[in-house]
Structures are given as C-alpha cells and as structure tokens.
Design a protein around this motif. Sequence first.
Motif, PDB file in Angstrom:
ATOM      1  N   GLU A 377       0.839  -1.200   0.000  1.00 17.89           N
ATOM      2  CA  GLU A 377       0.000   0.000   0.000  1.00 17.89           C
ATOM      3  C   GLU A 377       0.874   1.249   0.000  1.00 17.89           C
ATOM      4  OE1 GLU A 377      -3.727  -0.085   2.375  1.00 17.89           O
ATOM      5  OE2 GLU A 377      -2.848   1.695   3.337  1.00 17.89           O
ATOM      6  N   SER A 378       0.682   2.086  -0.993  1.00 18.12           N
ATOM      7  CA  SER A 378       1.452   3.329  -1.114  1.00 18.12           C
ATOM      8  C   SER A 378       0.785   4.403  -0.264  1.00 18.12           C
ATOM      9  CB  SER A 378       1.475   3.753  -2.585  1.00 18.12           C
ATOM     10  OG  SER A 378       1.859   5.096  -2.706  1.00 18.12           O
ATOM     11  N   PRO A 379       1.501   4.917   0.759  1.00 18.19           N
ATOM     12  CA  PRO A 379       0.843   5.840   1.695  1.00 18.19           C
ATOM     13  C   PRO A 379       0.494   7.187   1.058  1.00 18.19           C
ATOM     14  CG  PRO A 379       3.174   5.529   2.269  1.00 18.19           C
ATOM     15  CD  PRO A 379       2.872   4.590   1.140  1.00 18.19           C
ATOM     16  N   GLY A 380      -0.766   7.577   1.245  1.00 21.66           N
ATOM     17  CA  GLY A 380      -1.195   8.936   0.879  1.00 21.66           C
ATOM     18  C   GLY A 380      -1.316   9.206  -0.606  1.00 21.66           C
ATOM     19  N   THR A 381      -1.366   8.160  -1.426  1.00 21.93           N
ATOM     20  CA  THR A 381      -1.445   8.412  -2.873  1.00 21.93           C
ATOM     21  C   THR A 381      -2.716   7.846  -3.472  1.00 21.93           C
ATOM     22  OG1 THR A 381      -0.209   6.405  -3.458  1.00 21.93           O
ATOM     23  CG2 THR A 381       1.069   8.416  -3.100  1.00 21.93           C
ATOM     24  N   ALA A 382      -3.018   8.328  -4.663  1.00 21.34           N
ATOM     25  CA  ALA A 382      -4.274   8.051  -5.342  1.00 21.34           C
ATOM     26  C   ALA A 382      -4.050   7.130  -6.543  1.00 21.34           C
ATOM     27  CB  ALA A 382      -4.904   9.376  -5.779  1.00 21.34           C
ATOM     28  N   HIS A 383      -5.024   7.121  -7.452  1.00 20.36           N
ATOM     29  CA  HIS A 383      -4.940   6.281  -8.650  1.00 20.36           C
ATOM     30  C   HIS A 383      -4.078   7.009  -9.666  1.00 20.36           C
ATOM     31  CE1 HIS A 383      -6.573   2.815 -10.857  1.00 20.36           C
ATOM     32  NE2 HIS A 383      -6.667   3.600 -11.924  1.00 20.36           N
ATOM     33  N   GLU A 384      -2.808   7.105  -9.388  1.00 20.50           N
ATOM     34  CA  GLU A 384      -1.905   7.855 -10.281  1.00 20.50           C
ATOM     35  C   GLU A 384      -0.486   7.300 -10.194  1.00 20.50           C
ATOM     36  OE1 GLU A 384       0.520   9.715  -8.758  1.00 20.50           O
ATOM     37  OE2 GLU A 384      -0.285   9.502  -6.731  1.00 20.50           O
ATOM     38  N   TRP A 385       0.419   7.936 -10.941  1.00 15.50           N
ATOM     39  CA  TRP A 385       1.720   7.345 -11.221  1.00 15.50           C
ATOM     40  C   TRP A 385       2.647   7.225 -10.027  1.00 15.50           C
ATOM     41  CZ3 TRP A 385       3.433   4.555 -15.233  1.00 15.50           C
ATOM     42  CH2 TRP A 385       2.624   4.527 -16.378  1.00 15.50           C
ATOM     43  N   LEU A 386       2.453   8.026  -8.975  1.00 19.76           N
ATOM     44  CA  LEU A 386       3.335   7.840  -7.819  1.00 19.76           C
ATOM     45  C   LEU A 386       3.008   6.507  -7.128  1.00 19.76           C
ATOM     46  CD1 LEU A 386       5.634   8.742  -6.076  1.00 19.76           C
ATOM     47  CD2 LEU A 386       4.072  10.236  -4.819  1.00 19.76           C
ATOM     48  N   THR A 387       1.718   6.173  -7.064  1.00 21.89           N
ATOM     49  CA  THR A 387       1.325   4.840  -6.572  1.00 21.89           C
ATOM     50  C   THR A 387       2.005   3.752  -7.390  1.00 21.89           C
ATOM     51  OG1 THR A 387      -0.831   5.606  -5.799  1.00 21.89           O
ATOM     52  CG2 THR A 387      -0.634   3.260  -6.331  1.00 21.89           C
ATOM     53  N   TRP A 388       2.049   3.927  -8.705  1.00 24.35           N
ATOM     54  CA  TRP A 388       2.556   2.864  -9.573  1.00 24.35           C
ATOM     55  C   TRP A 388       4.084   2.826  -9.599  1.00 24.35           C
ATOM     56  CZ3 TRP A 388      -1.503   5.535 -12.996  1.00 24.35           C
ATOM     57  CH2 TRP A 388      -2.767   5.204 -12.494  1.00 24.35           C
ATOM     58  N   ARG A 389       4.724   3.999  -9.498  1.00 22.72           N
ATOM     59  CA  ARG A 389       6.194   3.997  -9.358  1.00 22.72           C
ATOM     60  C   ARG A 389       6.595   3.274  -8.070  1.00 22.72           C
ATOM     61  NH1 ARG A 389       6.560  10.382  -9.720  1.00 22.72           N
ATOM     62  NH2 ARG A 389       5.915  10.722 -11.882  1.00 22.72           N
ATOM     63  N   ARG A 390       5.894   3.608  -6.971  1.00 23.70           N
ATOM     64  CA  ARG A 390       6.227   2.968  -5.690  1.00 23.70           C
ATOM     65  C   ARG A 390       5.929   1.467  -5.722  1.00 23.70           C
ATOM     66  NH1 ARG A 390       3.384   7.136  -1.452  1.00 23.70           N
ATOM     67  NH2 ARG A 390       5.012   8.753  -1.353  1.00 23.70           N
ATOM     68  N   SER A 391       4.824   1.101  -6.364  1.00 23.04           N
ATOM     69  CA  SER A 391       4.490  -0.320  -6.473  1.00 23.04           C
ATOM     70  C   SER A 391       5.593  -1.049  -7.234  1.00 23.04           C
ATOM     71  CB  SER A 391       3.143  -0.503  -7.181  1.00 23.04           C
ATOM     72  OG  SER A 391       2.082  -0.015  -6.389  1.00 23.04           O
ATOM     73  N   LEU A 392       6.034  -0.461  -8.340  1.00 28.57           N
ATOM     74  CA  LEU A 392       7.100  -1.081  -9.124  1.00 28.57           C
ATOM     75  C   LEU A 392       8.368  -1.214  -8.296  1.00 28.57           C
ATOM     76  CD1 LEU A 392       7.954  -2.088 -12.008  1.00 28.57           C
ATOM     77  CD2 LEU A 392       8.920   0.201 -12.342  1.00 28.57           C
ATOM     78  N   ASN A 393       8.671  -0.157  -7.545  1.00 31.47           N
ATOM     79  CA  ASN A 393       9.880  -0.142  -6.732  1.00 31.47           C
ATOM     80  C   ASN A 393       9.853  -1.224  -5.643  1.00 31.47           C
ATOM     81  OD1 ASN A 393      12.421   1.172  -6.162  1.00 31.47           O
ATOM     82  ND2 ASN A 393      11.475   1.958  -4.278  1.00 31.47           N
ATOM     83  N   ASP A 394       8.656  -1.515  -5.143  1.00 30.54           N
ATOM     84  CA  ASP A 394       8.520  -2.581  -4.148  1.00 30.54           C
ATOM     85  C   ASP A 394       8.495  -3.960  -4.809  1.00 30.54           C
ATOM     86  OD1 ASP A 394       7.715  -2.719  -1.055  1.00 30.54           O
ATOM     87  OD2 ASP A 394       6.706  -4.352  -2.125  1.00 30.54           O
ATOM     88  N   PHE A 395       8.024  -3.991  -6.049  1.00 26.50           N
ATOM     89  CA  PHE A 395       7.821  -5.245  -6.776  1.00 26.50           C
ATOM     90  C   PHE A 395       9.133  -5.828  -7.317  1.00 26.50           C
ATOM     91  CE2 PHE A 395       6.490  -7.119 -11.027  1.00 26.50           C
ATOM     92  CZ  PHE A 395       5.760  -8.189 -10.529  1.00 26.50           C
ATOM     93  N   VAL A 396       9.952  -4.984  -7.956  1.00 32.26           N
ATOM     94  CA  VAL A 396      11.106  -5.535  -8.690  1.00 32.26           C
ATOM     95  C   VAL A 396      12.138  -6.245  -7.813  1.00 32.26           C
ATOM     96  CG1 VAL A 396      10.876  -4.158 -10.787  1.00 32.26           C
ATOM     97  CG2 VAL A 396      12.251  -3.254  -8.890  1.00 32.26           C
ATOM     98  N   PRO A 397      12.362  -5.821  -6.544  1.00 34.45           N
ATOM     99  CA  PRO A 397      13.323  -6.605  -5.742  1.00 34.45           C
ATOM    100  C   PRO A 397      12.847  -8.030  -5.453  1.00 34.45           C
ATOM    101  CG  PRO A 397      13.022  -4.417  -4.786  1.00 34.45           C
ATOM    102  CD  PRO A 397      11.944  -4.613  -5.822  1.00 34.45           C
ATOM    103  N   ARG A 398      11.559  -8.287  -5.624  1.00 36.72           N
ATOM    104  CA  ARG A 398      11.005  -9.612  -5.315  1.00 36.72           C
ATOM    105  C   ARG A 398      11.080 -10.575  -6.501  1.00 36.72           C
ATOM    106  NH1 ARG A 398       7.795  -8.687  -0.679  1.00 36.72           N
ATOM    107  NH2 ARG A 398       7.371  -6.477  -0.300  1.00 36.72           N
ATOM    108  N   LEU A 399      11.546 -10.070  -7.636  1.00 40.31           N
ATOM    109  CA  LEU A 399      11.505 -10.887  -8.861  1.00 40.31           C
ATOM    110  C   LEU A 399      12.755 -11.740  -9.044  1.00 40.31           C
ATOM    111  CD1 LEU A 399      10.061  -8.323 -11.443  1.00 40.31           C
ATOM    112  CD2 LEU A 399       8.843 -10.048 -10.085  1.00 40.31           C
ATOM    113  N   PHE A 400      12.543 -12.907  -9.639  1.00 43.31           N
ATOM    114  CA  PHE A 400      13.627 -13.765 -10.133  1.00 43.31           C
ATOM    115  C   PHE A 400      14.555 -14.217  -9.009  1.00 43.31           C
ATOM    116  CE2 PHE A 400      12.646 -10.505 -13.502  1.00 43.31           C
ATOM    117  CZ  PHE A 400      11.698 -11.287 -14.135  1.00 43.31           C
ATOM    118  N   ARG A 401      13.921 -14.542  -7.866  1.00 45.24           N
ATOM    119  CA  ARG A 401      14.674 -15.032  -6.693  1.00 45.24           C
ATOM    120  C   ARG A 401      14.596 -16.548  -6.636  1.00 45.24           C
ATOM    121  NH1 ARG A 401      18.051 -11.049  -5.459  1.00 45.24           N
ATOM    122  NH2 ARG A 401      16.969  -9.078  -5.558  1.00 45.24           N
TER     123      ARG A 401
END
Lengths: 401, 401
Positions: A377-401
Amino acid sequence: MKRILALAAISCGMAFGQAADVCTPSVYNVPSAKYPCVYPDHRAMFRVNGPNAQKISVRIGQGFDMAKGPDGVWTVTTTPLVVGFHYYSLQIDGATVADPSTMTFFGSGWQNSGIEIPEPGGDFYQAKDVPHGHVSQQSYYSKVTAKWRRAFVYTPPDYETNTKGRYPVLYLLHGWGEDETGWYSQGHVDFILDNSIAAGKAKPMIVVMDNLNAVKPGEDGTIFAARGLPQPPATSAAGRGSAPAGRGGGLADFTGATFTEMMMTDLIPMVEKTYRVLPGRENRAMAGLSMGGMQTFLTTLVNLDKFAYIGGFSGSCGGRGAAFDPKTACGGAFADPAAFNKKTKLLFLGIGSIEGPGTKNFSDELTKAGIHNVYYESPGTAHEWLTWRRSLNDFVPRLFR
Amino acid sequence: MKRILALAAISCGMAFGQAADVCTPSVYNVPSAKYPCVYPDHRAMFRVNGPNAQKISVRIGQGFDMAKGPDGVWTVTTTPLVVGFHYYSLQIDGATVADPSTMTFFGSGWQNSGIEIPEPGGDFYQAKDVPHGHVSQQSYYSKVTAKWRRAFVYTPPDYETNTKGRYPVLYLLHGWGEDETGWYSQGHVDFILDNSIAAGKAKPMIVVMDNLNAVKPGEDGTIFAARGLPQPPATSAAGRGSAPAGRGGGLADFTGATFTEMMMTDLIPMVEKTYRVLPGRENRAMAGLSMGGMQTFLTTLVNLDKFAYIGGFSGSCGGRGAAFDPKTACGGAFADPAAFNKKTKLLFLGIGSIEGPGTKNFSDELTKAGIHNVYYESPGTAHEWLTWRRSLNDFVPRLFR
C-alpha cells in the motif's frame, strides 16, 4: 533574501526549511516556464494567457475556475493537491485542451498536461550518479493484429558490456487511455530500475513495455470498454466535459484475449529473438497498472506455465466489490491453492492508500483461501503514477529469486 | 461506393486513384481521431469542440479562422498546404494551445500539434519489413553544464548480435526551440537509417541525437538568440501572437561555444565509453538542421581534427545574405581550400527548394573558391521536417566511405 531562498528551493527541490511562500515550477514544465508551480503545502498555481476568453478553468481531478487579470492572463491557486503525478487539462470557453506550459503525457487517449506534486525525499525514481541502463524503442510487426507495433525496452546497465549475459524479463503494462510511452515518460521505469539494481536490491533484468491496445483486423476495439472495466479516475472523457471534437468513439482499441494472443505469438518471440533473454517461466514476470493490471491477470492466470511472477498495481482480477468465491473467482484460477502456490513464485497487489479498501479486501480474501500474495500500500497516494512507481519499486526486488 | 473508396484510401495512404473528396486522417492524430484530415490536393480540414468560444483559428504558417456549427464544433478547411510536416496551434479566444486531436511535438519551446501533408510515394522514412535498429534514451551527467542530460542513440540492426563489431558515429542536432526528441519523433531517423542500411546504401552506423541547449551554471542562455541567429519560420513565438503565459524569456537555453565544450568534454567521451565505436575523425560525422546546422559548422570547423564529415540541413555558416569572402567567411575555415579539402571528406548543404536561394548561392561561392561541397535540394518543401528527412536520407549514404 526571498530570491536566495527561492534559488535554494529550486536547486534542492521541495525541502524542509523552504519559505512558505515559494512556488516552485513543476518538474514537467517546458523549459523556462515558471507556471504551473507548487507550494510547499501542495497548492498549485496555474497561469494561462487568454485575453479574449470568457471563462477558463483548470481540470485536475476537480475543476478550479481561473480569474482574469487586466493583462489578459488568467490565474488560479488550487487547494492542496494529493502528492504524485496528475494529468490535467484546461477548459477555455468550453474547449478542452492541454496547458501549453507543460510537457504532454498520453492519458485518456490524448496528450494531457501533467504536473508533479513532489513527495518529500522521493528520489527513488530520479536520476542518480549510478550506472544507467537504456530504454529503447523496438518496432516489430504483429501477425495477430496485422500491424506494426512499438514497444519500449529497458536493458540494464551492464547489458552492453556483459555480452555473454542473459537476463530475465518483466513485461509491464500501462493503464486505460495510456500507451507504451507511459512507464518511461510518467513512470521513470529506467531510474527506478537503475537505482534498485545499483543498490543491490533488484536483479538486473530487461523490462518490456508494450501497448495494451490490440485488435485483429475487423475486430471491435470497444468490446473491453463496454464490459464495464475500469475508467480513468481524474481526466476521463466524461470528466473532461466532452471528448475533443474529431475524436472517434473508441478510445480503447483493445480486447483482452487478442492482447494475450498477440503477446504469445508476436511480442514474446520477438523479444526472445532480439534480446539476450533467460528462458522459461521462472525468468518471466508480468505486471501492469489499472487496466494493465487487469490484463496481466487475464493473461497470466491462464498461462501459469509461462509466468512465475504476477503483479497488479491498482488493478487485478478482484477487489471491485463482487463477492469472492475462491472456487470461481478469476476464472477459477485459485480453485486449487496448493497447486497455485507451487507454480506462482509471486502474486503482488499494489494500491494507493486513498484508492479505497477493495484491493486490501481482495488480498485478505486470497490469504484466507490459502493463496500466497504480497499486499503493498502506497501511503497517501491516489490512482496515479506515484502509486505505480512505488508499487514497481517494491515489486522488482522480489523478482527472479 | 464513397465508403469503399474511403477505406481503400485509408489502407493505401495517399495514393493515385483516390476520390477527390476523401479526407484522410493525418498520421499524427491520436488514436481514433478523424480530424485533422488531409485531402488529395493538400487542403486540410480541422475540427475543434468549443461551444462557448467567440473565435477560434488554426495557425499553420498562416492563420485560418474557423466557423462555428450549431453543435458548438468549429471547422475550417485550409487552402492547399506545402507537402511535409507542419507544427500548428489553435488560438481560442486569444489563448495559444495545441489541438487535442493530435500527438504533440516539441518545437518553438513547447508541445505543438503536428500534421503531415504526405508526399506521394514517400516511404523512405516509414517502417518497412527490414531489420530494425533501436533508438535508446541515454542519460549522462555533464561536468560542463553541471546537469544531467539526455541523448537519444540509434544503434543499427546488427548492433546487438555483432557483439565484436565497432561502428562509426553521426552526431545529429535538432533546430531552434526543438529538443533531442525531434529527430526520432518528427524525423523518423530510425526508419530512414534502417531502410538505407537494408538497401545497402548507408553503412551501419550509430546516430547520437543530443540537445542543443547547453549553458554553464550562471551563463546567460539567451546570448545566442540575441545574436540574430535563426528563428523558426512558421510557429515562432511571434507567429503565435504571444508566448503562452507563464513562460520565461529565454526559450533558447543555449550558447554555441558551451555546446561545443560540452560535446568534447562530456558527450563524445560518454558515447565512446558506452557504445562500441570506431575511433578517429574519419569515423565521426556531425550534422544538424537550421540552428543545429549552424551549431554543426561552429563546432566542426574549429575541430577538423575530430570530424571528417559535416552536414548542414537548412542551416550552416553561410547563405544568410552576407557577402562571401573565402578568406574570412566562417571564421576563416575556408582560407586554404586545398588543406580544407584534404581534411574534410564531406561538406554537405541541404535545403528545401522553397526556402530561398541562400544555400544554393553559398554552395556556388564555396565551389568558386575551390571548396568541395555537395548541394542537395529537396523539391517542393519548406523549412520543415520533410526537407530534413530527405536531406538526412541523401546525406547518410555519403558517410564513412
């Protein structure tokens, strides 16, 4: 003194210690444009030259009527805006247009203006002095759609020099009304990956950003939209009062099944032929935002033999209010939790905290049904690109482990 | 019958045999937008929704007043336009804005609308079924300007697979008010190179497209503009009535000498470190359009030890009406014709036929003074991107021979 503070604020970005009356030009303004600008409390000031106009308003989620000065220049200062990236438009005597003072961004099917309300300390998506990858434009012909298509492809910093190396691939989709430019233009995918790789968090990977829109010759591209799937929240065609004249009916040139077929037949083979790619499902991830998240679930849940990592940022196959039945939800993909968990190395659900509880509820229901998933959950953000940048940033370290 | 012809025209592009009343959507429209459209005789029709506006006009070189229909939609059909790519804007009750129906293009310092008046049979800059190179975005830090910069880099089709191969480099510049996106967005540099390489005309090469604008911290970026150097012909700030409000004074963040210093100190070393580049002056070319052509001559004529190939498309160090004296023209670069000819493997001057005789006269004067040069004239085109695409297409087969 005020000038010194202003200069300091510009060179430091939005920082503590900034004078309360300093309005800093938005980072997406065209060169030399001082407006729109953003105050430390997240109010934004807009200025438009319209000497003969009767009425001008700024549409940024809600409308803000501008006031005309004696010089024919209209201004308004908004109430505090939500942190993050926002598309916006002007209404000039009923015509919906972009503000000429900003760079433009493809959303809702046209080139909107954009403004960034900066988050304090938000530098994970900015250029730093670390090794940089490339985002490149890749043209290819699709047999399924019988058209030339364009993808953008991020290759990691060592891709050029490590010429024997092979890399896993993340397929990453934009949202409704956007296109293949979104993740690199509004999303800063390159800097997010560069910074995460440099910090040793994410593995070096290739990221392929294609366009959701895919129809076969003669196919009706409006089918998907007509199914009641997500519409953009802020600057939708309806929100803009009316679509610009000259626009045809179908903003969404899209059917979910055709995109999947195009991806399997044209996109993935092209990528695996053109780039040095590691083979197999454990080296293949797919994610997307909003409608792109829905497409990701549509594509991957029936192709678990091809994808081991799945991400939906403000969009998936659930969380939209329907009662959850693990046996039938999402086409029955979760009917056998043990089998699903064994195959799927990551099921990731990201959302902005002010988008509502649907995604959290969906994650909880999945957990209750025994389906492993990660909720971000991205704190304080809406349905916009900061939510999605943060989601990506949290997502990519979890890949290909 | 009319519908069948219209469909045929859309699928074939502008072709002979097309019905005279068919208006074909411009290739730069946003998806599904039917307007602006272009008639076979090169008239264009524009439509804008502006229910409460008092006056709307289209500015495309000249102004065309639109007429309001009962539905609040304004329309106009222009007189026949010159073939090629044109920036344009709308004036809505005195506000200068882009037409929301087209993709936007950075020119004159902001995101204009664009329309293409197609040339019959002009397919050298279009995607064909040939091997495709990549255009990639390259971020790098400039010590000279103390800022992060962005270049776009074209690598040829075999660059990824021929991993031991090294390539010559063309540095290619945009014009006044444009930026590093111009050659790949409006110019179609990738398809021109792909097609020319596939036909065996051009050698595989790397093309680096940077941004003309380069000032040191504290340096005044308006110096170059103040020297009376070229202004854009069609949609200049003056031509647009007035610059959009909120814009600062200096569109040109530029001084010629600083760009040269930045190029030598930061850009070329970054390129030669990052890409597999052939060394030395005989593997290095520079060209540019309009102000970028002037910058090319400024940079190369004092660095002939670094560049063997020089191109100016609608811009160089001459042809602007001053009397030509080979001893002193262009900083004395041509004072010793034999020495110049020995060093310079190509001096190329391109121009559109309806831009006036200045460049032809300059070429003739150079020839009279014994300076070898190639003069290329694009038939029937103006100071716009079709002239520059054609100039590039004529230029690249002459490089690295």
